[in-house]
Scaffold this active site. Structure first.
Site, short mmCIF file in Angstrom:
data_model
loop_
_atom_site.label_atom_id
_atom_site.label_comp_id
_atom_site.label_asym_id
_atom_site.label_seq_id
_atom_site.Cartn_x
_atom_site.Cartn_y
_atom_site.Cartn_z
N CYS A 36 -70.03 22.30 -13.07
CA CYS A 36 -69.57 23.62 -13.53
C CYS A 36 -69.05 24.44 -12.34
CB CYS A 36 -70.74 24.31 -14.22
SG CYS A 36 -70.55 26.08 -14.47
N CYS A 39 -70.55 27.89 -11.88
CA CYS A 39 -71.94 27.74 -11.41
C CYS A 39 -71.98 27.62 -9.89
CB CYS A 39 -72.61 26.52 -12.03
SG CYS A 39 -72.73 26.56 -13.83
#
Length: 107
Positions: A36, A39
């Site tokens: 991600c 993230c």
């Protein structure tokens, strides 16, 4: 009791690492995954802010790929998802990579 700024938790350790710990001090949980992009942007910000507040707040990271049970339990639908726990309950949350000033305010 840990005094580390950042703790990696799992489905198996979530109750102790988050629910029980949140009865002593606020726990911020970062639901994330290695693939991600947002993230990877948000993670270092969360970790830096947690390091500034060692002993005042606990940051716990949950890899949703490895720990789908907790992610499902807390209805994580998008990541990064960040939830603040106090006394075993979610008291605040946000989804997405927010700018550092907003993350600081969340802490």
């Amino acid at each position: 009791m840990t005094t580390e700024a950042v703790l990696d938790a799992s489905d198996a350790t979530f109750a102790e690492d988050v629910i029980e710990r949140s009865k002593e001090l606020p726990v911020i949980v970062d639901f994330w995954a290695p693939w991600c992009g947002p993230c990877r942007v948000l993670g270092p910000t969360l970790e830096a802010l947690a390091a500034e507040r060692v002993g005042e707040v606990q940051l716990v990271k949950i890899n949703v790929d490895e720990n789908p049970g907790v992610a499902t339990q807390y209805q994580v639908q998008g990541i990064p998802a960040v939830k603040a726990f106090r006394s075993g309950e979610v008291i605040n949350e946000f989804v997405g990579a927010l700018p550092e000033p907003q993350v600081r305010a969340f802490f």
